[in-house]
Enzyme design. Structure first.
Site, short mmCIF file in Angstrom:
data_model
loop_
_atom_site.label_atom_id
_atom_site.label_comp_id
_atom_site.label_asym_id
_atom_site.label_seq_id
_atom_site.Cartn_x
_atom_site.Cartn_y
_atom_site.Cartn_z
N GLY A 42 -21.67 -40.89 -12.57
CA GLY A 42 -21.96 -42.13 -11.83
C GLY A 42 -22.40 -43.31 -12.68
O GLY A 42 -22.66 -44.38 -12.15
N PHE B 43 -8.04 -35.63 -22.34
CA PHE B 43 -7.43 -36.33 -23.46
C PHE B 43 -5.95 -36.00 -23.51
O PHE B 43 -5.50 -35.02 -22.93
CB PHE B 43 -8.12 -36.04 -24.79
CG PHE B 43 -8.59 -34.62 -24.97
CD1 PHE B 43 -9.94 -34.33 -24.96
CD2 PHE B 43 -7.69 -33.59 -25.17
CE1 PHE B 43 -10.39 -33.03 -25.13
CE2 PHE B 43 -8.12 -32.29 -25.34
CZ PHE B 43 -9.47 -32.00 -25.32
N TYR C 149 -1.42 -35.76 -10.34
CA TYR C 149 -0.78 -34.62 -11.03
C TYR C 149 -1.49 -33.30 -10.70
O TYR C 149 -1.16 -32.27 -11.28
CB TYR C 149 -0.59 -34.88 -12.53
CG TYR C 149 -1.82 -35.19 -13.36
CD1 TYR C 149 -2.86 -34.27 -13.51
CD2 TYR C 149 -1.91 -36.40 -14.06
CE1 TYR C 149 -3.95 -34.54 -14.30
CE2 TYR C 149 -3.01 -36.69 -14.85
CZ TYR C 149 -4.04 -35.75 -14.98
OH TYR C 149 -5.12 -36.02 -15.77
C1 HXC Z 1 -7.37 -32.89 -28.90
C2 HXC Z 1 -9.69 -32.85 -28.80
C3 HXC Z 1 -9.71 -34.25 -28.53
C4 HXC Z 1 -8.46 -34.95 -28.48
C5 HXC Z 1 -11.73 -33.52 -28.57
N1 HXC Z 1 -10.95 -32.45 -28.81
N2 HXC Z 1 -11.00 -34.62 -28.39
N3 HXC Z 1 -8.55 -32.18 -28.97
N4 HXC Z 1 -7.33 -34.24 -28.66
N5 HXC Z 1 -8.39 -36.26 -28.24
C6 HXC Z 1 -11.40 -31.09 -29.04
C7 HXC Z 1 -12.43 -30.97 -30.16
O1 HXC Z 1 -11.81 -30.90 -31.43
C8 HXC Z 1 -13.12 -29.68 -29.80
O2 HXC Z 1 -12.38 -28.55 -30.14
C9 HXC Z 1 -13.13 -29.69 -28.26
O3 HXC Z 1 -12.09 -30.60 -27.88
C10 HXC Z 1 -14.44 -30.21 -27.71
O4 HXC Z 1 -14.72 -31.48 -28.30
P1 HXC Z 1 -16.16 -32.15 -28.27
O5 HXC Z 1 -16.04 -33.51 -28.84
O6 HXC Z 1 -17.17 -31.21 -28.85
O7 HXC Z 1 -16.42 -32.16 -26.68
P2 HXC Z 1 -17.43 -32.98 -25.84
O8 HXC Z 1 -18.39 -33.73 -26.69
O9 HXC Z 1 -17.96 -32.03 -24.87
O10 HXC Z 1 -16.50 -34.10 -25.15
C11 HXC Z 1 -15.62 -33.82 -24.10
C12 HXC Z 1 -14.33 -34.64 -24.19
C13 HXC Z 1 -14.60 -36.16 -24.27
C14 HXC Z 1 -13.50 -34.28 -22.96
C15 HXC Z 1 -13.62 -34.19 -25.44
O11 HXC Z 1 -13.40 -36.87 -24.30
C16 HXC Z 1 -15.40 -36.69 -23.13
O12 HXC Z 1 -16.63 -36.61 -23.15
N6 HXC Z 1 -14.74 -37.21 -22.09
C17 HXC Z 1 -15.44 -37.67 -20.87
C18 HXC Z 1 -14.84 -38.87 -20.29
C19 HXC Z 1 -13.33 -38.80 -20.02
O13 HXC Z 1 -12.62 -38.01 -20.65
N7 HXC Z 1 -12.87 -39.62 -19.07
C20 HXC Z 1 -11.50 -39.67 -18.70
C21 HXC Z 1 -11.29 -39.13 -17.35
S1 HXC Z 1 -9.66 -39.66 -16.79
P3 HXC Z 1 -12.71 -27.67 -31.50
O14 HXC Z 1 -11.72 -26.53 -31.43
O15 HXC Z 1 -12.46 -28.60 -32.66
O16 HXC Z 1 -14.13 -27.22 -31.41
C22 HXC Z 1 -8.89 -38.44 -15.96
C23 HXC Z 1 -7.60 -38.63 -15.17
C24 HXC Z 1 -6.82 -39.82 -15.50
O17 HXC Z 1 -9.38 -37.39 -15.91
C25 HXC Z 1 -5.51 -39.91 -14.73
C26 HXC Z 1 -4.79 -41.21 -15.00
C27 HXC Z 1 -3.68 -41.52 -14.02
P1 NAP Z 2 -14.99 -42.25 -17.04
O1 NAP Z 2 -15.69 -43.57 -16.90
O2 NAP Z 2 -14.80 -41.69 -18.41
O3 NAP Z 2 -15.76 -41.19 -16.12
C1 NAP Z 2 -16.02 -39.89 -16.47
C2 NAP Z 2 -17.49 -39.62 -16.25
O4 NAP Z 2 -17.74 -38.23 -16.35
C3 NAP Z 2 -18.40 -40.32 -17.26
O5 NAP Z 2 -19.40 -41.03 -16.57
C4 NAP Z 2 -19.02 -39.18 -18.07
O6 NAP Z 2 -20.36 -39.50 -18.43
C5 NAP Z 2 -18.95 -38.04 -17.05
N1 NAP Z 2 -18.90 -36.74 -17.71
C6 NAP Z 2 -18.02 -36.31 -18.63
N2 NAP Z 2 -18.32 -35.07 -19.04
C7 NAP Z 2 -19.40 -34.70 -18.30
C8 NAP Z 2 -20.18 -33.52 -18.27
N3 NAP Z 2 -19.90 -32.47 -19.05
N4 NAP Z 2 -21.25 -33.46 -17.41
C9 NAP Z 2 -21.55 -34.51 -16.62
N5 NAP Z 2 -20.83 -35.66 -16.61
C10 NAP Z 2 -19.78 -35.74 -17.47
O7 NAP Z 2 -13.53 -42.31 -16.39
P2 NAP Z 2 -13.04 -42.76 -14.93
O8 NAP Z 2 -11.68 -43.31 -15.12
O9 NAP Z 2 -14.05 -43.54 -14.24
O10 NAP Z 2 -12.87 -41.34 -14.21
C11 NAP Z 2 -13.60 -41.01 -13.04
C12 NAP Z 2 -12.83 -39.98 -12.22
O11 NAP Z 2 -11.61 -40.55 -11.76
C13 NAP Z 2 -12.46 -38.72 -12.98
O12 NAP Z 2 -12.58 -37.61 -12.12
C14 NAP Z 2 -11.02 -38.94 -13.32
O13 NAP Z 2 -10.32 -37.73 -13.52
C15 NAP Z 2 -10.56 -39.67 -12.07
N6 NAP Z 2 -9.31 -40.43 -12.21
C16 NAP Z 2 -9.31 -41.58 -12.91
C17 NAP Z 2 -8.13 -42.32 -12.97
C18 NAP Z 2 -8.04 -43.64 -13.70
O14 NAP Z 2 -6.96 -44.20 -13.79
N7 NAP Z 2 -9.14 -44.19 -14.19
C19 NAP Z 2 -6.99 -41.83 -12.34
C20 NAP Z 2 -7.04 -40.63 -11.63
C21 NAP Z 2 -8.22 -39.95 -11.57
P3 NAP Z 2 -21.09 -38.93 -19.75
O15 NAP Z 2 -20.20 -39.19 -20.89
O16 NAP Z 2 -22.41 -39.66 -19.77
O17 NAP Z 2 -21.30 -37.46 -19.49
#
Ligand code: HXC
Ligand code: NAP
Length: 290
Positions: A23, A105, A155
């Site tokens: 949030g 990712f 998806y």
């Molecule tokens: C491949 C990757 C990677 C990348 C990390 N890893 N980034 N592998 N490509 N880009 C690998 C690392 O090498 C590691 O593996 C493992 O993943 C864990 O990485 P950490 O950095 O330790 O993980 P962590 O700190 O827990 O971070 C989680 C995360 C990060 C998912 C990697 O991106 C994150 O915090 N994301 C949160 C926000 C987010 O992703 N928002 C987008 C949501 S959009 P090894 O083997 O090296 O240990 C969505 C839908 C969109 O969901 C739809 C659009 C239409």
């Molecule tokens: P975002 O800003 O990156 O949101 C992801 C949130 O999840 C961040 O606030 C992050 O905060 C939190 N998070 C990640 N890992 C977490 C963990 N281990 N524990 C608790 N919180 C965690 O991206 P967004 O685009 O707003 O995405 C929000 C939602 O919409 C997601 O479910 C995504 O799949 C969905 N979605 C987005 C799109 C788009 O086009 N933007 C499309 C389809 C669906 P911290 O890093 O502080 O943990």
């Protein structure tokens, strides 16, 4: 009235206490802010407490109300249970859980380490189920009604290359939503989902379309209505689904993507690219007089 204005009437969420995972940023923040404007109190949770605190402060300065930041990694059940207790100690009964936190990712699947794959599964599927189970058990034990709203993506049912752990996990969240909608309705617990198409957020777009990819693959071009989503449009649906106006909506997933996924699915949809003159020529060639 404009499509990007708030839709529900003032006070529509008055006295509702709502927990929003993820949030502090992006879509979670936008949905939460609209809930606040409609009279709800919020607990916002994610890993980064500094981000949550800043967001809570800005939200309350702008809208009033109560926003409680609580740090929690949804992958860790001890943290989830502690967060839930803290949420209740701050606000009392929690009425709504918005499962929005996610990780994702872009990568060819064969390049992912086991840990990388599991990291996304753990945040999205395990994290959502742990928050859901913690809240649901508590609601059932205390004979309290509750509402879940889960954010998936289109998806979840089509699958998608290059985001395979996310697709698998979101499909699981969709199944969880539909299953519990039936099983827990007898306790007064509703479960619904929203499947957004592309909505610009720093978190999603910097990870999914890094560098030049955003220019090369302009997401708006894939959307029949010709644009990406505005956060208020999503917040409007979310507010409806967590409000009492949607009391008879249960087990539903509402897609908000301007027609994007269907455009990819329909066999002949790419005939958009055929110019009108070519259709004219085809009509003439089958005998129609010009
Ligand atoms: C491949 C990757 C990677 C990348 C990390 N890893 N980034 N592998 N490509 N880009 C690998 C690392 O090498 C590691 O593996 C493992 O993943 C864990 O990485 P950490 O950095 O330790 O993980 P962590 O700190 O827990 O971070 C989680 C995360 C990060 C998912 C990697 O991106 C994150 O915090 N994301 C949160 C926000 C987010 O992703 N928002 C987008 C949501 S959009 P090894 O083997 O090296 O240990 C969505 C839908 C969109 O969901 C739809 C659009 C239409
Ligand atoms: P975002 O800003 O990156 O949101 C992801 C949130 O999840 C961040 O606030 C992050 O905060 C939190 N998070 C990640 N890992 C977490 C963990 N281990 N524990 C608790 N919180 C965690 O991206 P967004 O685009 O707003 O995405 C929000 C939602 O919409 C997601 O479910 C995504 O799949 C969905 N979605 C987005 C799109 C788009 O086009 N933007 C499309 C389809 C669906 P911290 O890093 O502080 O943990």
């Amino acid at each position: 009235m404009k499509f990007n204005e708030g839709m529900l009437r003032e006070g529509a969420l008055k006295d509702k206490n709502i927990l929003v995972t993820g949030g502090g940023t992006g879509l979670g923040r936008s949905m939460g802010e609209y809930f606040l404007q409609l009279g709800a109190n919020l607990v916002i949770t994610s890993r980064k407490i500094d981000v949550l605190q800043e967001t809570a402060k800005e939200m309350m300065e702008k809208n009033g109300g109560k926003v409680i930041p609580v740090a929690c990694d949804v992958r860790d059940i001890d943290q989830v249970e502690a967060m839930w207790e803290k949420a209740k100690s701050e606000l009392g009964q929690i009425h709504v859980v918005l499962n929005n936190a996610a990780g994702n990712f872009i990568s060819p699947t064969e390049r992912l380490s086991t840990n990388a794959f599991n990291t996304v599964l753990d945040i999205v599927l395990k994290g959502t189920s742990q928050v859901t189970l913690t809240a649901g058990k508590d609601w059932i034990a205390h004979k309290q009604a509750g509402t879940f709203l889960n954010i998936v993506t289109t998806y979840a049912w089509t699958g998608s290359g290059y985001v395979v752990p996310s697709a698998a996990a979101k499909a699981g969240v969709l199944a969880l939503t539909r299953s519990l909608a039936v099983e827990w309705a007898k306790y007064g617990i509703r479960s619904n989902a929203i499947a957004p198409g592309p909505f610009p957020t720093e978190g999603a777009w910097s990870r999914l379309l890094p560098g030049d990819l955003l220019k090369k693959f302009d997401p708006a071009k894939k959307v029949p209505v010709g644009r990406v989503g505005e956060h208020q449009e999503l917040a409007n649906i979310a507010a409806y689904l967590v409000s009492d106006f949607s009391a008879y909506v249960n087990g539903e997933v509402i897609t908000i993507d301007g027609g994007e996924w269907l455009k990819g699915a329909g066999e002949f949809n790419n005939l958009d690219q055929i110019p009108q003159e070519m259709w004219d020529m085809m009509e003439v060639s089958r005998g129609k007089k010009p």
